[in-house]
Design an enzyme around this catalytic site. Structure first.
Site, PDB file in Angstrom:
ATOM      1  N   LYS A 225       1.666 -12.548  -2.904  1.00  0.00           N
ATOM      2  CA  LYS A 225       0.950 -13.713  -2.376  1.00  0.00           C
ATOM      3  C   LYS A 225      -0.288 -13.998  -3.226  1.00  0.00           C
ATOM      4  O   LYS A 225      -0.526 -15.115  -3.637  1.00  0.00           O
ATOM      5  CB  LYS A 225       0.565 -13.447  -0.922  1.00  0.00           C
ATOM      6  CG  LYS A 225      -0.174 -14.583  -0.265  1.00  0.00           C
ATOM      7  CD  LYS A 225      -0.441 -14.295   1.204  1.00  0.00           C
ATOM      8  CE  LYS A 225      -1.363 -15.350   1.783  1.00  0.00           C
ATOM      9  NZ  LYS A 225      -1.688 -15.096   3.189  1.00  0.00           N
ATOM     10  N   GLU A 231      -0.699  -2.624  -7.617  1.00  0.00           N
ATOM     11  CA  GLU A 231       0.617  -1.996  -7.734  1.00  0.00           C
ATOM     12  C   GLU A 231       1.622  -2.964  -8.348  1.00  0.00           C
ATOM     13  O   GLU A 231       2.377  -2.624  -9.271  1.00  0.00           O
ATOM     14  CB  GLU A 231       1.124  -1.573  -6.342  1.00  0.00           C
ATOM     15  CG  GLU A 231       0.341  -0.450  -5.691  1.00  0.00           C
ATOM     16  CD  GLU A 231      -0.852  -0.922  -4.881  1.00  0.00           C
ATOM     17  OE1 GLU A 231      -1.332  -2.062  -5.101  1.00  0.00           O
ATOM     18  OE2 GLU A 231      -1.315  -0.145  -4.024  1.00  0.00           O
ATOM     19  N   GLY A 290       1.044 -12.322   4.653  1.00  0.00           N
ATOM     20  CA  GLY A 290       1.950 -11.494   3.845  1.00  0.00           C
ATOM     21  C   GLY A 290       3.036 -10.837   4.676  1.00  0.00           C
ATOM     22  O   GLY A 290       4.224 -10.844   4.313  1.00  0.00           O
ATOM     23  N   ARG A 291       2.662 -10.280   5.825  1.00  0.00           N
ATOM     24  CA  ARG A 291       3.651  -9.555   6.636  1.00  0.00           C
ATOM     25  C   ARG A 291       4.530 -10.480   7.476  1.00  0.00           C
ATOM     26  O   ARG A 291       5.369 -10.021   8.238  1.00  0.00           O
ATOM     27  CB  ARG A 291       2.950  -8.503   7.494  1.00  0.00           C
ATOM     28  CG  ARG A 291       1.785  -9.013   8.314  1.00  0.00           C
ATOM     29  CD  ARG A 291       0.938  -7.872   8.892  1.00  0.00           C
ATOM     30  NE  ARG A 291      -0.271  -8.344   9.537  1.00  0.00           N
ATOM     31  CZ  ARG A 291      -1.415  -8.579   8.913  1.00  0.00           C
ATOM     32  NH1 ARG A 291      -1.504  -8.394   7.624  1.00  0.00           N
ATOM     33  NH2 ARG A 291      -2.473  -9.004   9.583  1.00  0.00           N
ATOM     34  N   GLU A 376      -0.780  -3.296  10.778  1.00  0.00           N
ATOM     35  CA  GLU A 376      -1.726  -4.071   9.971  1.00  0.00           C
ATOM     36  C   GLU A 376      -2.248  -5.258  10.785  1.00  0.00           C
ATOM     37  O   GLU A 376      -3.352  -5.739  10.552  1.00  0.00           O
ATOM     38  CB  GLU A 376      -1.055  -4.552   8.666  1.00  0.00           C
ATOM     39  CG  GLU A 376      -2.053  -4.954   7.596  1.00  0.00           C
ATOM     40  CD  GLU A 376      -1.446  -5.122   6.210  1.00  0.00           C
ATOM     41  OE1 GLU A 376      -1.543  -4.211   5.380  1.00  0.00           O
ATOM     42  OE2 GLU A 376      -0.849  -6.187   5.962  1.00  0.00           O
ATOM     43  N   HIS A 407      18.197  14.093  16.296  1.00  0.00           N
ATOM     44  CA  HIS A 407      18.252  15.466  15.772  1.00  0.00           C
ATOM     45  C   HIS A 407      16.992  15.813  14.999  1.00  0.00           C
ATOM     46  O   HIS A 407      16.989  16.755  14.204  1.00  0.00           O
ATOM     47  CB  HIS A 407      19.497  15.627  14.897  1.00  0.00           C
ATOM     48  CG  HIS A 407      20.758  15.477  15.703  1.00  0.00           C
ATOM     49  ND1 HIS A 407      21.335  16.532  16.370  1.00  0.00           N
ATOM     50  CD2 HIS A 407      21.493  14.383  16.001  1.00  0.00           C
ATOM     51  CE1 HIS A 407      22.410  16.097  17.023  1.00  0.00           C
ATOM     52  NE2 HIS A 407      22.525  14.789  16.815  1.00  0.00           N
ATOM     53  N   LYS A 535      -8.971   0.338  -1.611  1.00  0.00           N
ATOM     54  CA  LYS A 535      -8.669  -0.358  -2.885  1.00  0.00           C
ATOM     55  C   LYS A 535      -9.894  -0.329  -3.784  1.00  0.00           C
ATOM     56  O   LYS A 535      -9.792  -0.072  -4.983  1.00  0.00           O
ATOM     57  CB  LYS A 535      -8.326  -1.839  -2.614  1.00  0.00           C
ATOM     58  CG  LYS A 535      -6.962  -2.109  -2.040  1.00  0.00           C
ATOM     59  CD  LYS A 535      -6.727  -3.625  -2.043  1.00  0.00           C
ATOM     60  CE  LYS A 535      -5.592  -4.023  -1.139  1.00  0.00           C
ATOM     61  NZ  LYS A 535      -5.438  -5.459  -0.967  1.00  0.00           N
TER      62      LYS A 535
HETATM   63  O1  F6P Z   1      -2.892  -4.270   1.066  1.00  0.00           O
HETATM   64  C1  F6P Z   1      -2.481  -5.082   2.087  1.00  0.00           C
HETATM   65  C2  F6P Z   1      -1.840  -6.343   1.633  1.00  0.00           C
HETATM   66  O2  F6P Z   1      -2.812  -7.305   1.449  1.00  0.00           O
HETATM   67  C3  F6P Z   1      -0.791  -6.778   2.635  1.00  0.00           C
HETATM   68  O3  F6P Z   1      -1.320  -7.451   3.704  1.00  0.00           O
HETATM   69  C4  F6P Z   1       0.126  -7.569   1.774  1.00  0.00           C
HETATM   70  O4  F6P Z   1       1.353  -7.765   2.401  1.00  0.00           O
HETATM   71  C5  F6P Z   1       0.193  -6.692   0.570  1.00  0.00           C
HETATM   72  O5  F6P Z   1      -1.126  -6.207   0.418  1.00  0.00           O
HETATM   73  C6  F6P Z   1       0.656  -7.346  -0.694  1.00  0.00           C
HETATM   74  O6  F6P Z   1      -0.145  -8.411  -1.058  1.00  0.00           O
HETATM   75  P1  F6P Z   1       0.329  -9.454  -2.135  1.00  0.00           P
HETATM   76  O7  F6P Z   1       1.548 -10.114  -1.636  1.00  0.00           O
HETATM   77  O8  F6P Z   1      -0.818 -10.396  -2.301  1.00  0.00           O
HETATM   78  O9  F6P Z   1       0.607  -8.705  -3.413  1.00  0.00           O
END
Ligand code: F6P
Length: 579
Positions: A225, A231, A290-291, A376, A407, A535
């Site tokens: 987003k 990452e 995002g979620r 979240e 189990h 972060k």
């Molecule tokens: O670290 C949390 C977050 O902001 C989430 O809410 C989001 O889904 C995820 O990181 C990834 O964010 P992006 O889509 O901006 O890479």
């Protein structure tokens, strides 16, 4: 046995939605507390015994899903008081505020309109006075056209081969939703196509994935987003470098990157700065959290794997649940009921954890997905106006598919010291037509909620041991271990089959439940400031960590533990022993 809390006439509904008052000091809250006290010595077994219609009264059907919530310790009084709580929290007005595009995500000044992404009726949704529906439809049409070109082999790789493999690079909402839905829709996979999902900045994740794919036939989808997430950007850069080096012998050129990389984002500037053509960017908007984004361009990996028409079916299933949520009275409203019963279990029964237990192997990532969606969203300790939350908010969400969980951790669900609520989810039919597997699976699904509700009394445990022929001293010794307290609250969600439609409805059910619980707890479900501190600190620590073999100065800027760990890791990586 009817359990009576304070009479509703004494309540003052709509006294205001101030969560401080509502949760701590309202008649509604006190009524529910009194209900919980009154029910303390009543078992669910007894409630079932005295009311043969309990199942019919405490179940609801919508959008292809059937929810049985009768195996919660609730009565009509409890439900009346939960409805009063919903009234005092102005749940109906909040629902209206969300769907009318008001900036209910107040800390970020954003509307929350994921429902607009799946409204094929093209109802107008306004954000800042502008109807966003035409843009939603345009972007969906672009996604469809792109998916069609990939499926038809028109959009080719650098050696002219069709792109049959997708590697979705994203994390959090840009990974968990598409991954969960793609796995859930395995029976709908297009033959010969494969989707991989890389999220972790741990290079092993990307390396393991790249070792399985061919650069000539792989489409990388960079899903972010913000297009700033460490990452995702790191994985995307490394994947780009891999394409160029792996493809070098086959004649790949810099300009081929655009065939193999597309972006899903709200941030066009960052996408083009990364080197992805704006033509190959599929957009969504800041009013899509995002979620809650798998319905947007973020769902492109799903569409590529199952076909666009199945992706649309997923959206339509969610829309059917949206319509139910939007129009059904709270008393008959599946997401609202789930939310209210969840609040009852969390705040009055003391459930600090909630298990998600799908009896469908294809839903094996559902709990992971809901961990983000629920925790979240509602894992907040201040209310929307910044005051300390006066009552407990989101429980810990965890889970595994049944019967694997049985189990593993169900022991604790049945006999542990904590009371844990759970959602059991099962389709009546499986996509796998294998002997009596599915009857066996369903018998476990049903037996577990029965066992969790009924338990086994001391007398029953003792009788069983005697019937087994145990000597008296063993009967005494073993009886405490064989007692099940029961009264463990569960919901059961059943559907005919896990299809794109029922999956869409199921996800939307949870989305709206989360929204309702946020309203009831008075928190902003749509921000996530709690992920920021780590972060920022990781950015500060990064330059203090050496490459393999590199000697680093001793870290001193942190607490003793963090300094010590940095120094130990640096020493190991430099080959200097303990540090
Ligand atoms: O670290 C949390 C977050 O902001 C989430 O809410 C989001 O889904 C995820 O990181 C990834 O964010 P992006 O889509 O901006 O890479």
């Amino acid at each position: 046995m009817k359990q009576r809390g304070p009479p509703l006439a004494r309540l003052t509904p709509n006294q205001g939605a101030d969560p401080m008052t509502l949760l701590a000091d309202s008649d509604e809250w006190r009524a529910l507390r009194a209900d919980a006290d009154a029910l303390a010595n009543t078992t669910m077994r007894a409630l079932f015994a005295e009311d043969p219609k309990r199942f019919a009264r405490y179940s609801v059907e919508a959008a292809g899903l059937f929810l049985d919530y009768s195996k919660n310790k609730i009565t009509d009084d409890v439900l009346d008081h939960l409805m009063a709580l919903a009234g005092a929290a102005k749940l109906e007005a909040a629902r209206q505020a969300m769907t009318s595009g008001q900036p209910i995500n107040a800390t970020e000044g954003r509307a929350v309109l994921h429902v607009a992404l799946r409204d094929f009726a093209m109802r107008a949704y306004h954000v800042g006075g502008e109807n966003v529906s035409p843009a939603v439809e345009r972007e969906r049409a672009r996604m469809k056209a792109f998916a069609d070109r990939v499926h038809a082999g028109v959009h080719k790789g650098f050696t002219g081969k069709p792109l049959t493999t997708v590697v979705n690079i994203g994390i959090g909402g840009s990974d968990l939703g598409p991954l969960m839905a793609t796995e859930a829709l395995r029976p709908y996979w297009i033959e010969g196509r494969r989707a991989h999902f890389v999220s972790n900045v741990d290079g092993q994740h990307l390396a393991d994935t790249l070792s399985q794919v061919d650069p000539q036939t792989t489409l990388f989808i960079v899903a972010s987003k913000t297009f700033t997430t460490q990452e995702t950007m790191t994985n995307a850069q490394s994947a780009r470098a891999w394409l160029l080096s792996k493809g070098a012998a086959m004649g790949v050129a810099e300009s081929d990157v655009s065939r193999h990389f597309i972006a899903l984002s709200t941030n066009e500037v960052a996408v083009t700065a990364f080197g992805i053509d704006a033509e190959n960017m599929f957009r969504f908007w800041d009013w899509v959290g995002g979620r809650f984004s798998l319905w947007s361009a973020i769902g492109l990996s799903i569409a590529l794997q199952v076909g666009f028409s199945n992706f649309e079916r997923l959206l339509r299933g969610a829309h059917a649940m949206d319509e139910h949520f939007r129009t059904a009275p709270i008393r008959d409203n599946m997401p609202a009921l789930m939310a209210l019963v969840g609040v009852w279990n969390r705040n009055f029964m003391g459930c600090a954890s909630h298990a998600v237990l799908p009896y469908d192997q294809h839903l094996h990532r559902l709990a992971a997905y809901l961990q983000q969606a629920e925790m979240e969203s509602n894992g907040k300790r201040v209310t929307a106006d910044g005051a300390a939350a006066p009552a407990a908010t989101c429980p810990v969400i965890f889970g595994e598919p049944g019967t694997n969980g049985q189990h593993a951790f169900y022991q604790l669900l049945h006999q542990g010291t904590d009371l844990i609520s759970a959602d059991f989810i099962a389709p009546a039919f499986s996509h796998a037509d294998l002997g009596d597997h599915h009857q066996k699976l369903l018998s476990n699904f049903l037996a577990q909620t029965e066992a969790l509700m009924r338990g086994k009394t001391r007398a029953e445990a003792k009788d069983d041991l005697i019937a087994e022929g145990k000597p008296p001293q063993d009967v005494e010794r073993l009886t405490p271990h064989k007692v099940f307290p029961g009264d463990r609250p569960t919901n059961s969600i059943v559907m005919e089959r896990l299809t794109p439609e029922t999956l869409g409805a199921l996800i939307a059910l949870y989305e709206h439940k989360i929204f309702c619980q946020g309203v009831l707890w008075g928190v902003n479900s749509f921000d996530q400031w709690g992920v920021e501190l780590g972060k920022v600190l990781a950015k500060a620590i990064l330059p203090e960590l050496g490459a393999a073999g590199e000697d680093m100065a001793l870290a001193e800027a942190h607490d003793a533990s963090t300094n010590g760990l940095i120094n130990r890791l640096n020493a190991i990586r430099a080959g200097n022993g303990k540090g």
